[in-house]
Design a protein around this motif. Structure first.
Motif, PDB file in Angstrom:
ATOM      1  N   GLN A 166       0.852  -1.179   0.000  1.00 18.76           N
ATOM      2  CA  GLN A 166       0.000   0.000   0.000  1.00 18.76           C
ATOM      3  C   GLN A 166       0.895   1.238   0.000  1.00 18.76           C
ATOM      4  N   LEU A 167       0.431   2.250  -0.722  1.00 15.57           N
ATOM      5  CA  LEU A 167       1.169   3.508  -0.861  1.00 15.57           C
ATOM      6  C   LEU A 167       0.468   4.582  -0.026  1.00 15.57           C
ATOM      7  N   TYR A 168       1.237   5.333   0.743  1.00 16.23           N
ATOM      8  CA  TYR A 168       0.681   6.336   1.646  1.00 16.23           C
ATOM      9  C   TYR A 168       1.131   7.745   1.258  1.00 16.23           C
ATOM     10  N   VAL A 169       0.409   8.731   1.785  1.00 17.89           N
ATOM     11  CA  VAL A 169       0.684  10.134   1.479  1.00 17.89           C
ATOM     12  C   VAL A 169       1.539  10.732   2.596  1.00 17.89           C
ATOM     13  N   GLU A 170       2.725  11.200   2.200  1.00 19.42           N
ATOM     14  CA  GLU A 170       3.618  11.816   3.188  1.00 19.42           C
ATOM     15  C   GLU A 170       2.945  13.028   3.823  1.00 19.42           C
ATOM     16  N   GLY A 171       3.051  13.114   5.135  1.00 19.84           N
ATOM     17  CA  GLY A 171       2.517  14.270   5.846  1.00 19.84           C
ATOM     18  C   GLY A 171       1.049  14.175   6.191  1.00 19.84           C
ATOM     19  N   ASP A 172       0.365  13.094   5.777  1.00 18.63           N
ATOM     20  CA  ASP A 172      -1.054  12.992   6.107  1.00 18.63           C
ATOM     21  C   ASP A 172      -1.196  12.729   7.605  1.00 18.63           C
ATOM     22  N   PRO A 173      -2.039  13.533   8.289  1.00 12.58           N
ATOM     23  CA  PRO A 173      -2.157  13.369   9.751  1.00 12.58           C
ATOM     24  C   PRO A 173      -2.745  12.021  10.154  1.00 12.58           C
ATOM     25  N   GLY A 174      -3.418  11.339   9.232  1.00 14.12           N
ATOM     26  CA  GLY A 174      -4.016  10.043   9.573  1.00 14.12           C
ATOM     27  C   GLY A 174      -3.004   8.912   9.667  1.00 14.12           C
ATOM     28  N   ASN A 175      -1.820   9.094   9.095  1.00 13.17           N
ATOM     29  CA  ASN A 175      -0.844   7.990   9.068  1.00 13.17           C
ATOM     30  C   ASN A 175      -0.526   7.472  10.471  1.00 13.17           C
ATOM     31  N   ALA A 176      -0.277   8.393  11.383  1.00 10.94           N
ATOM     32  CA  ALA A 176       0.158   8.007  12.729  1.00 10.94           C
ATOM     33  C   ALA A 176      -0.929   7.261  13.499  1.00 10.94           C
ATOM     34  N   ARG A 177      -2.185   7.323  13.015  1.00 12.17           N
ATOM     35  CA  ARG A 177      -3.275   6.614  13.692  1.00 12.17           C
ATOM     36  C   ARG A 177      -3.634   5.314  12.988  1.00 12.17           C
ATOM     37  N   ASP A 178      -2.947   5.028  11.862  1.00  8.72           N
ATOM     38  CA  ASP A 178      -3.314   3.876  11.026  1.00  8.72           C
ATOM     39  C   ASP A 178      -2.534   2.635  11.465  1.00  8.72           C
ATOM     40  N   GLY A 179      -3.247   1.585  11.823  1.00 10.10           N
ATOM     41  CA  GLY A 179      -2.599   0.380  12.351  1.00 10.10           C
ATOM     42  C   GLY A 179      -1.627  -0.253  11.378  1.00 10.10           C
ATOM     43  N   LEU A 180      -1.984  -0.274  10.077  1.00  8.70           N
ATOM     44  CA  LEU A 180      -1.102  -0.911   9.090  1.00  8.70           C
ATOM     45  C   LEU A 180       0.152  -0.078   8.854  1.00  8.70           C
ATOM     46  N   TRP A 181      -0.001   1.218   8.823  1.00  5.67           N
ATOM     47  CA  TRP A 181       1.166   2.097   8.620  1.00  5.67           C
ATOM     48  C   TRP A 181       2.070   2.046   9.841  1.00  5.67           C
ATOM     49  N   ARG A 182       1.472   2.038  11.028  1.00  2.00           N
ATOM     50  CA  ARG A 182       2.259   2.080  12.262  1.00  2.00           C
ATOM     51  C   ARG A 182       3.111   0.839  12.462  1.00  2.00           C
ATOM     52  N   ARG A 183       2.688  -0.297  11.895  1.00  2.00           N
ATOM     53  CA  ARG A 183       3.456  -1.517  12.156  1.00  2.00           C
ATOM     54  C   ARG A 183       4.735  -1.591  11.310  1.00  2.00           C
ATOM     55  N   LEU A 184       4.912  -0.655  10.383  1.00  2.00           N
ATOM     56  CA  LEU A 184       6.149  -0.604   9.592  1.00  2.00           C
ATOM     57  C   LEU A 184       7.247   0.094  10.389  1.00  2.00           C
ATOM     58  N   ASP A 185       8.502  -0.332  10.191  1.00  2.00           N
ATOM     59  CA  ASP A 185       9.589   0.410  10.836  1.00  2.00           C
ATOM     60  C   ASP A 185       9.881   1.678  10.014  1.00  2.00           C
ATOM     61  N   ASP A 186      10.776   2.515  10.520  1.00  2.00           N
ATOM     62  CA  ASP A 186      10.999   3.820   9.891  1.00  2.00           C
ATOM     63  C   ASP A 186      11.437   3.711   8.426  1.00  2.00           C
TER      64      ASP A 186
END
Ligand code: FE
Length: 213
Positions: A166-186
């Motif tokens: 999945q591709l995400y949008v840099e700077g989107d405030p929702g990223n930090a609340r998204d379970g799938l995005w959060r489980r990735l390392d930096d």
């Protein structure tokens, strides 16, 4: 007179001597393999909304679905990039697929009530050429219940699935609340989170993809 040397002390010495001969050979063997020059794009779950049947129009322009009125919702965007293998070789012939919801957050899928706007193609597929490049015309992804904005991406080569992510949008405030995005390392987050920058004709996102082929 010295006592006889017990066998138990001789055997380990021989084993250790053999190991000294074998281990450098193994070590050299490992060293002989060239290290991958690139890190693979991380995979992510496919999610429940991959099309049940591919749309009749499944080209790279998701803003034009067959002969219907061009889709005017959302922020028109180019999503483009390259597909390379771990050695940095362009993966000619690979197919890149994307699918995403419309501006109202709906997919063309019975699991979502098939509520997506008919004018939004929602799915596209391109085959990359010798330069490894692909390009889609679509919208900047939007959030829906429980998810930050994302575009689903799949890469195939012949009949093999090389990557689902999945591709995400840099700077989107929702990223930090998204379970799938959060489980990735930096490092993996950085690989799948890209800016949607202003271009002449809407927004443009560049997503380089690296797959083990
Ligand atoms: Fe989704």
């Amino acid at each position: 007179m010295l006592p006889p040397t017990p066998k138990s002390t001789l055997l380990p010495r021989r084993t250790a001597a053999a190991a000294l001969v074998i281990m450098p050979a193994l070590w050299l063997g490992v060293r002989a393999q060239p290290a991958p020059v690139r890190r693979a794009t991380p995979s992510q779950t496919e999610g429940p909304f991959y099309p049940v049947a591919l749309p009749a129009d499944s080209d790279a322009d998701l803003l034009r679905n067959g002969s219907r009125t061009p889709y005017g919702g959302g922020q028109a965007s180019w999503v483009e990039g390259t597909v390379h293998d771990l050695d940095g070789k362009a993966l000619a012939g690979a197919q890149v697929e994307i699918w995403q919801c419309d501006e109202q957050g709906h997919y063309h899928h019975p699991g979502d009530g098939n509520r997506a706007d008919a004018g939004f193609q929602g799915f596209g597929r391109v085959t990359v050429g010798a330069d490894g490049r692909y390009r889609f015309r679509t919208i900047r992804p939007v959030p829906y219940t429980g998810r930050t904005p994302h575009i689903h991406v799949k890469v195939r080569l012949d009949r093999r699935e090389l990557l689902t992510t999945q591709l995400y949008v840099e700077g989107d405030p929702g990223n930090a609340r998204d379970g799938l995005w959060r489980r990735l390392d930096d490092i993996d987050r950085a690989a799948v989170t890209v800016p949607f920058e202003r271009a002449n004709d809407g927004l443009r996102a560049r997503f380089p993809i690296v797959v083990p082929a």
